[in-house]
Design a protein around this motif. Structure first.
Motif, PDB file in Angstrom:
ATOM      1  N   MET A   1      -1.364   0.429 -15.927  1.00  0.00           N
ATOM      2  CA  MET A   1      -1.390   0.042 -14.526  1.00  0.00           C
ATOM      3  C   MET A   1      -0.111  -0.680 -14.117  1.00  0.00           C
ATOM      4  SD  MET A   1      -4.210   1.430 -13.996  1.00  0.00           S
ATOM      5  CE  MET A   1      -4.376   1.019 -12.271  1.00  0.00           C
ATOM      6  N   ALA A   2       0.676  -1.146 -15.085  1.00  0.00           N
ATOM      7  CA  ALA A   2       1.928  -1.837 -14.771  1.00  0.00           C
ATOM      8  C   ALA A   2       2.941  -0.905 -14.123  1.00  0.00           C
ATOM      9  CB  ALA A   2       2.511  -2.452 -16.039  1.00  0.00           C
ATOM     10  N   ASP A   3       2.767   0.415 -14.263  1.00  0.00           N
ATOM     11  CA  ASP A   3       3.700   1.366 -13.673  1.00  0.00           C
ATOM     12  C   ASP A   3       3.387   1.674 -12.214  1.00  0.00           C
ATOM     13  OD1 ASP A   3       5.016   1.581 -16.094  1.00  0.00           O
ATOM     14  OD2 ASP A   3       3.723   3.215 -16.782  1.00  0.00           O
ATOM     15  N   ALA A   4       2.319   1.089 -11.663  1.00  0.00           N
ATOM     16  CA  ALA A   4       1.949   1.348 -10.274  1.00  0.00           C
ATOM     17  C   ALA A   4       3.010   0.811  -9.325  1.00  0.00           C
ATOM     18  CB  ALA A   4       0.596   0.713  -9.962  1.00  0.00           C
ATOM     19  N   THR A   5       3.195   1.493  -8.210  1.00  0.00           N
ATOM     20  CA  THR A   5       4.204   1.131  -7.221  1.00  0.00           C
ATOM     21  C   THR A   5       3.545   0.438  -6.037  1.00  0.00           C
ATOM     22  OG1 THR A   5       5.541   3.056  -7.847  1.00  0.00           O
ATOM     23  CG2 THR A   5       6.023   2.012  -5.726  1.00  0.00           C
ATOM     24  N   GLU A   6       4.029  -0.745  -5.686  1.00  0.00           N
ATOM     25  CA  GLU A   6       3.514  -1.443  -4.510  1.00  0.00           C
ATOM     26  C   GLU A   6       4.234  -0.939  -3.267  1.00  0.00           C
ATOM     27  OE1 GLU A   6       2.401  -5.936  -2.907  1.00  0.00           O
ATOM     28  OE2 GLU A   6       3.658  -5.681  -4.688  1.00  0.00           O
ATOM     29  N   VAL A   7       3.472  -0.657  -2.227  1.00  0.00           N
ATOM     30  CA  VAL A   7       4.041  -0.136  -0.979  1.00  0.00           C
ATOM     31  C   VAL A   7       3.853  -1.163   0.128  1.00  0.00           C
ATOM     32  CG1 VAL A   7       3.724   2.278  -1.617  1.00  0.00           C
ATOM     33  CG2 VAL A   7       1.878   1.072  -0.443  1.00  0.00           C
ATOM     34  N   GLU A   8       4.740  -1.111   1.111  1.00  0.00           N
ATOM     35  CA  GLU A   8       4.658  -2.044   2.228  1.00  0.00           C
ATOM     36  C   GLU A   8       3.774  -1.531   3.349  1.00  0.00           C
ATOM     37  OE1 GLU A   8       8.550  -3.001   3.562  1.00  0.00           O
ATOM     38  OE2 GLU A   8       9.156  -3.978   1.681  1.00  0.00           O
ATOM     39  N   ASP A   9       3.613  -0.221   3.433  1.00  0.00           N
ATOM     40  CA  ASP A   9       2.785   0.393   4.469  1.00  0.00           C
ATOM     41  C   ASP A   9       1.786   1.347   3.834  1.00  0.00           C
ATOM     42  OD1 ASP A   9       4.149  -0.796   6.726  1.00  0.00           O
ATOM     43  OD2 ASP A   9       5.783   0.613   6.346  1.00  0.00           O
ATOM     44  N   PHE A  10       0.639   1.475   4.475  1.00  0.00           N
ATOM     45  CA  PHE A  10      -0.353   2.434   3.999  1.00  0.00           C
ATOM     46  C   PHE A  10       0.165   3.855   4.202  1.00  0.00           C
ATOM     47  CE2 PHE A  10      -3.226  -1.156   4.994  1.00  0.00           C
ATOM     48  CZ  PHE A  10      -3.883  -1.251   3.775  1.00  0.00           C
ATOM     49  N   PRO A  11      -0.049   4.751   3.223  1.00  0.00           N
ATOM     50  CA  PRO A  11       0.323   6.156   3.430  1.00  0.00           C
ATOM     51  C   PRO A  11      -0.554   6.792   4.499  1.00  0.00           C
ATOM     52  CG  PRO A  11      -0.912   5.894   1.385  1.00  0.00           C
ATOM     53  CD  PRO A  11      -0.635   4.508   1.890  1.00  0.00           C
ATOM     54  N   GLN A  12       0.037   7.664   5.303  1.00  0.00           N
ATOM     55  CA  GLN A  12      -0.657   8.264   6.433  1.00  0.00           C
ATOM     56  C   GLN A  12      -1.707   9.273   5.968  1.00  0.00           C
ATOM     57  OE1 GLN A  12      -0.590   7.714   9.706  1.00  0.00           O
ATOM     58  NE2 GLN A  12      -1.938   9.421  10.221  1.00  0.00           N
ATOM     59  N   ALA A  13      -2.879   9.212   6.585  1.00  0.00           N
ATOM     60  CA  ALA A  13      -3.935  10.183   6.291  1.00  0.00           C
ATOM     61  C   ALA A  13      -3.595  11.527   6.921  1.00  0.00           C
ATOM     62  CB  ALA A  13      -5.270   9.676   6.818  1.00  0.00           C
ATOM     63  N   ASN A  14      -4.159  12.587   6.361  1.00  0.00           N
ATOM     64  CA  ASN A  14      -3.973  13.935   6.896  1.00  0.00           C
ATOM     65  C   ASN A  14      -4.941  14.132   8.058  1.00  0.00           C
ATOM     66  OD1 ASN A  14      -3.671  16.639   7.421  1.00  0.00           O
ATOM     67  ND2 ASN A  14      -4.045  17.333   5.343  1.00  0.00           N
ATOM     68  N   PRO A  15      -4.447  14.240   9.296  1.00  0.00           N
ATOM     69  CA  PRO A  15      -5.363  14.354  10.431  1.00  0.00           C
ATOM     70  C   PRO A  15      -6.139  15.659  10.467  1.00  0.00           C
ATOM     71  CG  PRO A  15      -3.092  14.661  11.142  1.00  0.00           C
ATOM     72  CD  PRO A  15      -3.033  14.234   9.717  1.00  0.00           C
ATOM     73  N   GLU A  16      -5.671  16.667   9.742  1.00  0.00           N
ATOM     74  CA  GLU A  16      -6.364  17.956   9.744  1.00  0.00           C
ATOM     75  C   GLU A  16      -7.572  17.964   8.820  1.00  0.00           C
ATOM     76  OE1 GLU A  16      -5.714  20.382  11.858  1.00  0.00           O
ATOM     77  OE2 GLU A  16      -4.263  18.951  12.677  1.00  0.00           O
ATOM     78  N   PHE A 276      -0.187   0.986  -4.589  1.00  0.00           N
ATOM     79  CA  PHE A 276      -1.158   0.033  -4.050  1.00  0.00           C
ATOM     80  C   PHE A 276      -0.536  -0.800  -2.946  1.00  0.00           C
ATOM     81  CE2 PHE A 276       1.032  -2.471  -7.221  1.00  0.00           C
ATOM     82  CZ  PHE A 276       1.035  -3.776  -6.724  1.00  0.00           C
ATOM     83  N   PHE A 277      -1.402  -1.295  -2.082  1.00  0.00           N
ATOM     84  CA  PHE A 277      -1.007  -2.150  -0.973  1.00  0.00           C
ATOM     85  C   PHE A 277      -1.684  -3.495  -1.144  1.00  0.00           C
ATOM     86  CE2 PHE A 277      -1.747  -4.036   3.188  1.00  0.00           C
ATOM     87  CZ  PHE A 277      -0.511  -3.929   3.809  1.00  0.00           C
ATOM     88  N   GLY A 278      -0.890  -4.556  -1.201  1.00  0.00           N
ATOM     89  CA  GLY A 278      -1.433  -5.904  -1.301  1.00  0.00           C
ATOM     90  C   GLY A 278      -1.507  -6.547   0.069  1.00  0.00           C
ATOM     91  N   THR A 279      -2.643  -7.162   0.398  1.00  0.00           N
ATOM     92  CA  THR A 279      -2.821  -7.733   1.727  1.00  0.00           C
ATOM     93  C   THR A 279      -2.109  -9.066   1.887  1.00  0.00           C
ATOM     94  OG1 THR A 279      -4.880  -8.852   1.087  1.00  0.00           O
ATOM     95  CG2 THR A 279      -5.057  -6.605   1.937  1.00  0.00           C
ATOM     96  N   GLY A 280      -1.705  -9.703   0.782  1.00  0.00           N
ATOM     97  CA  GLY A 280      -1.029 -10.991   0.880  1.00  0.00           C
ATOM     98  C   GLY A 280      -1.933 -12.050   1.471  1.00  0.00           C
ATOM     99  N   ASP A 281      -1.430 -12.731   2.506  1.00  0.00           N
ATOM    100  CA  ASP A 281      -2.214 -13.790   3.149  1.00  0.00           C
ATOM    101  C   ASP A 281      -3.165 -13.246   4.204  1.00  0.00           C
ATOM    102  OD1 ASP A 281      -0.923 -15.714   1.629  1.00  0.00           O
ATOM    103  OD2 ASP A 281       0.686 -15.978   3.109  1.00  0.00           O
ATOM    104  N   ASP A 282      -3.045 -11.963   4.527  1.00  0.00           N
ATOM    105  CA  ASP A 282      -3.928 -11.373   5.536  1.00  0.00           C
ATOM    106  C   ASP A 282      -5.298 -11.084   4.941  1.00  0.00           C
ATOM    107  OD1 ASP A 282      -1.827 -11.417   7.348  1.00  0.00           O
ATOM    108  OD2 ASP A 282      -1.153  -9.406   6.770  1.00  0.00           O
ATOM    109  N   THR A 283      -6.288 -11.053   5.797  1.00  0.00           N
ATOM    110  CA  THR A 283      -7.643 -10.713   5.381  1.00  0.00           C
ATOM    111  C   THR A 283      -8.051  -9.428   6.075  1.00  0.00           C
ATOM    112  OG1 THR A 283      -8.249 -13.035   5.092  1.00  0.00           O
ATOM    113  CG2 THR A 283     -10.049 -11.450   5.307  1.00  0.00           C
TER     114      THR A 283
END
Length: 425
Positions: A1-16, A276-283
């Protein structure tokens, strides 16, 4: 799991490919639309159709003791999960030499183990079609040994087995499975391995940290809980932009009274790679709370008696996380509406049309373009007058508050000039 990449934004869902039809609704309506005397539909699972849509798939397997002894699996059936209107049910009939629901040496399970005994098949089969022929794919799980800090094993993806109708079984490594043309776009990575890996995140600060008495529980997370009747379980299977299926897991802080999200993890269903996306101080609102918001936003519905909210699924729209929840009658024969709950603000949007669901997920239609659920606006707005042009595009939304007199004019009918209605609730 240490190889996981943290992202700043959620990846976009496929609207179709929104998950509009829950599993329980698909099971009820699909089984009510087919007629087999010697066969029945097996357990439903998620697969991709040949046109790229997500679908609930079933093995058409023998039914009854005698038929399980002598009859063959008849093929596979797939039903579109991305729409309620004009939903397609596609049947690919071809007898399987080794299949589901067939006894002893004729079963797929027996022959999988006979040809590769050392691996484990913990996942259900993925039933799908390619070039009009039915196939089944079984993800394989093995265990990798580690000597430090103490000898132990971890579950790992060991490829998969592709079962052809004629009895041919291809045992594929992960690299071969990803490159196989028949498996293009299908789920390859074992969902059971993903679930185990997500559960292991609670130990990332050490085993002592999570012990019940002496553990400090610092930074400990656990998979977000779903209430009874939710209709699905984590990890959730969704489709991201570019027709990339992903397993999504929402993690909340450790504790009996915590329901806010701490992290959201995405596993690529073809490669097993994690972001993965970390919420930080946000809830962020979790699935259990989102279902409660969906119910409380509509006080007119008789929840539990006539209708239920089911199958919360996370969708990511313009870098924001939303919970896509469905409202269904208690007999699960239909989806009456889709409710989206913003995980950050708690705002709710109710949509009753398949095309509008796609437009909302794509971001071309925003919250302000859609009618709100009762009670979501700070003012006492009970409905909106929607003004559209000849092409159906919204050019104006006129809020009507309780007790306000509104004049509704139909430009094509001069007699409508005198029609009046009072918003008295």
């Amino acid at each position: 799991m240490a190889d996981a990449t943290e992202v700043e934004d959620f990846p976009q869902a496929n609207p179709e490919n929104p998950r509009v039809v829950p599993q329980e609704v698909a099971d009820i309506t699909t089984r009510g639309s087919v007629s087999y005397r010697q066969h029945r539909l097996g357990t439903s699972d998620i697969a991709r159709t040949e046109d790229g849509a997500l679908a609930w798939s079933y093995a058409i397997q023998p039914d009854g003791f005698r038929n399980m002894l002598v009859e063959n699996q008849r093929g596979v059936l797939v039903t579109d999960m991305t729409r309620m209107d004009d939903r397609q049910i596609l049947v690919y009939e071809e007898d399987f030499t080794y299949g589901e629901g067939m006894f002893l040496q004729r079963s797929a399970d027996w022959n999988l183990k006979k040809t590769d005994y050392l691996t484990k098949y913990d996942d259900d089969a993925v039933e799908f079609s390619q070039d009009g022929r039915p196939y089944m794919y079984y993800p394989k799980t093995s265990h990798e040994w580690h000597l430090t800090p103490l000898p132990h094993t971890t579950p790992t993806w060991d490829g998969g087995a592709l079962v052809h109708p004629d009895g041919d079984i291809e045992h594929l490594s992960p690299e071969e499975a990803r490159a196989h043309p028949i498996l293009d776009g299908q789920r390859l990575y074992p969902i059971t391995v993903t679930r185990a890996e997500m559960g292991s995140l609670g130990y990332r600060n050490g085993i002592i940290n999570q012990l019940p008495v002496v553990g400090a529980h610092e930074g400990e997370v656990e998979m977000a809980r779903l209430p009874p009747g939710a209709g699905n379980a984590q990890p959730f299977v969704i489709d991201l932009e570019g027709e990339r299926m992903a397993y999504v897991t929402a993690l909340e802080p450790y504790g009996a009274d915590t329901r806010g999200l701490d992290e959201v993890w995405f596993a690529d269903a073809e490669t097993g790679e994690y972001t993965f996306f970390g919420t930080g101080d946000d809830t962020l609102t979790g699935p259990e709370r989102a279902m409660g918001i969906a119910r409380s936003a509509d006080s007119r519905t008789n929840w539990g008696q006539n209708f239920v909210v089911i199958e919360p699924v996370p969708v990511t729209i313009d870098a924001e996380l939303w919970w896509h929840i469905k409202v269904s009658p208690t007999d699960f024969t239909d989806v009456t509406r889709n409710v989206f709950v913003n995980a950050d603000t708690g705002r709710t949007v109710e949509i009753r049309d398949d095309a509008a669901v796609r437009s909302f997920i794509s971001g071309t239609v925003t919250e302000d373009d859609l009618e709100p659920i009762e009670g979501e606006d700070e003012r006492d707005v009970i409905y909106y007058i929607i003004v559209t042009d000849e092409d159906g595009n919204v050019i104006e939304r006129i809020p009507v508050e309780r007790g306000q007199e509104a004049v509704i004019v139909d430009p094509s009918d001069q007699r409508a000039q005198d029609n009046r209605t009072t918003a008295d609730g």
